[in-house]
Design a protein around this motif. Structure first.
Motif, short mmCIF file in Angstrom:
data_model
loop_
_atom_site.label_atom_id
_atom_site.label_comp_id
_atom_site.label_asym_id
_atom_site.label_seq_id
_atom_site.Cartn_x
_atom_site.Cartn_y
_atom_site.Cartn_z
N UNK A 94 64.01 55.87 103.67
CA UNK A 94 62.98 56.63 102.99
C UNK A 94 61.75 55.77 102.72
N UNK A 95 61.96 54.47 102.59
CA UNK A 95 60.84 53.60 102.27
C UNK A 95 59.82 53.52 103.39
N UNK B 34 58.27 50.15 93.68
CA UNK B 34 57.58 48.88 93.81
C UNK B 34 57.42 48.53 95.28
N UNK B 35 56.25 48.02 95.63
CA UNK B 35 56.06 47.57 97.00
C UNK B 35 56.96 46.37 97.27
N UNK C 242 54.08 48.33 104.22
CA UNK C 242 54.25 49.73 103.84
C UNK C 242 55.62 50.01 103.25
N UNK C 243 56.42 48.99 103.06
CA UNK C 243 57.78 49.23 102.56
C UNK C 243 57.74 49.47 101.06
N UNK D 148 48.06 50.17 97.16
CA UNK D 148 48.10 48.95 96.37
C UNK D 148 47.08 48.98 95.23
N UNK D 149 46.15 49.93 95.29
CA UNK D 149 45.08 49.95 94.29
C UNK D 149 45.49 50.62 93.00
#
Lengths: 122, 219
Positions: free
Chosen positions: B6-7, A1-2, B134-135, B16-17
């Motif tokens: 790693x994130x 999850x973002x 970007x996380x 996000x799409x």
């Protein structure tokens, strides 16, 4: 999850709480808005705990502490609100402008009697 | 294996799409939480505000579940939905809140409040989106289960935990002291003293003074 999803949700929820604290008139509703702000902070703590994978789980421990402190805060806050309502007859923030008790003159003999009783009890 | 870094290091892989299922559910529940929170702070009916707060806090419990913080979610349900909302409802009832629509629920400076809230929201959302665009949260199952939370709580956080119990005790005592009624009443018998043959509160100079000042009561 973002990470953006929980972070943005927490920011928006905090702003809703800020609006409630500033715009509401009833003291109990102000306390409810404070609860919303505290929950936004909780969501942030949990999300960042899941992101950072803290081995101590500091985020979740701090969330538990925040929930407990919020419960203590709402209990004490409501006790204070009830006391204010009993002395001044209103729970409206805009009308609670004086620090002193408005009917302090009428309460003077009662406090004298109470202190006398206390002195006798000692 | 540096899981913590790693994130942020793989920004291009997640878009996000194409949201995952967890993200879709999070977004929908988040919309419900935000909507009910907005209704909570804007409705004119005070009791309805407390009931919409239930929806908002319950949705937040679902968000905690989606973030794998299982124990926190159930604590949220227990404490917030179980006790805080009930306390708030008691507070509303005891301060004689009007049941129907009350036109003066909002203060006169609500437009200033709206401006401040919108400014705070804009600033915070811009900052947060810019910082964590970007996380990626790598959600592993069982990250916040009762076992893990209990182990960390009772191994590393024992001292704050105990201090918190002292705080709760102090809050309990404080709430009792604050909400005690201080009306005029007869002096109660002192502990450790036997009073044979006399009614309660009929001896001592203070009691006599109170009895002379108060109107006579039936014995």
């Amino acid at each position: 999850m973002h990470l953006v999803y929980p972070a943005v949700l927490a920011a928006l929820l905090f702003s809703v709480g800020v609006y409630g604290v500033l715009a509401r008139r009833n003291v109990v509703l102000v306390l409810m808005s404070v609860e919303l702000m505290l929950n936004a902070v909780n969501l942030n703590l949990v999300a960042f705990d899941a992101w950072l994978r803290d081995s101590l789980h500091a985020g979740q421990a701090l969330t538990l502490f925040t929930i407990t402190v919020a419960a203590a805060e709402i209990g004490l806050g409501l006790a204070i609100v009830l006391l204010v309502f009993r002395t001044s007859g209103t729970a409206d923030i805009d009308r609670l402008t004086a620090l002193g008790d408005p009917n302090e003159d009428t309460a003077e003999p009662e406090t004298a009697g109470a202190s006398e009783n206390k002195a006798a009890a000692v | 294996m540096l899981l913590a870094t790693a994130g942020p290091l793989d920004p291009a892989t997640r878009s996000f799409l194409s949201p995952t299922g967890v993200e879709v559910v999070f977004l929908l529940v988040g919309l419900a939480v935000l909507g009910s929170a907005v209704i909570t702070v804007t409705t004119k009916q005070l009791v309805h505000a407390a009931l919409w707060l239930v929806v908002s806090l319950g949705g937040l419990a679902i968000e905690f579940l989606l973030l794998t913080a299982e124990f926190i979610a159930w604590v949220q349900v227990l404490i917030y939905l179980g006790s805080v909302v009930v306390l708030v409802l008691f507070g509303l009832m005891l301060t004689k809140a009007p049941i129907g629509r009350s036109p003066d629920a909002d203060s006169g400076n609500r437009w200033v409040a709206l401006g401040v809230a919108l400014a705070a929201a804009g600033t915070l959302v811009t900052l947060v989106v810019d910082a964590f665009r970007t996380s990626w949260v790598d959600l592993g199952a069982g990250g916040g289960s009762t076992k893990v939370t209990g182990e960390s709580l009772f191994r590393h956080w024992v001292l704050p935990f105990e201090a918190l119990s002292v705080l709760l005790l102090a809050a309990l005592v404080g709430a009792i002291v604050l909400s005690r009624t201080r009306d005029k009443r007869l002096p109660r018998p002192r502990a450790g003293k036997l009073r044979a043959g006399k009614p309660v509160g009929s001896n001592g100079p203070a009691a006599r003074v109170t009895a002379s000042t108060t109107p006579p009561q039936e014995s």
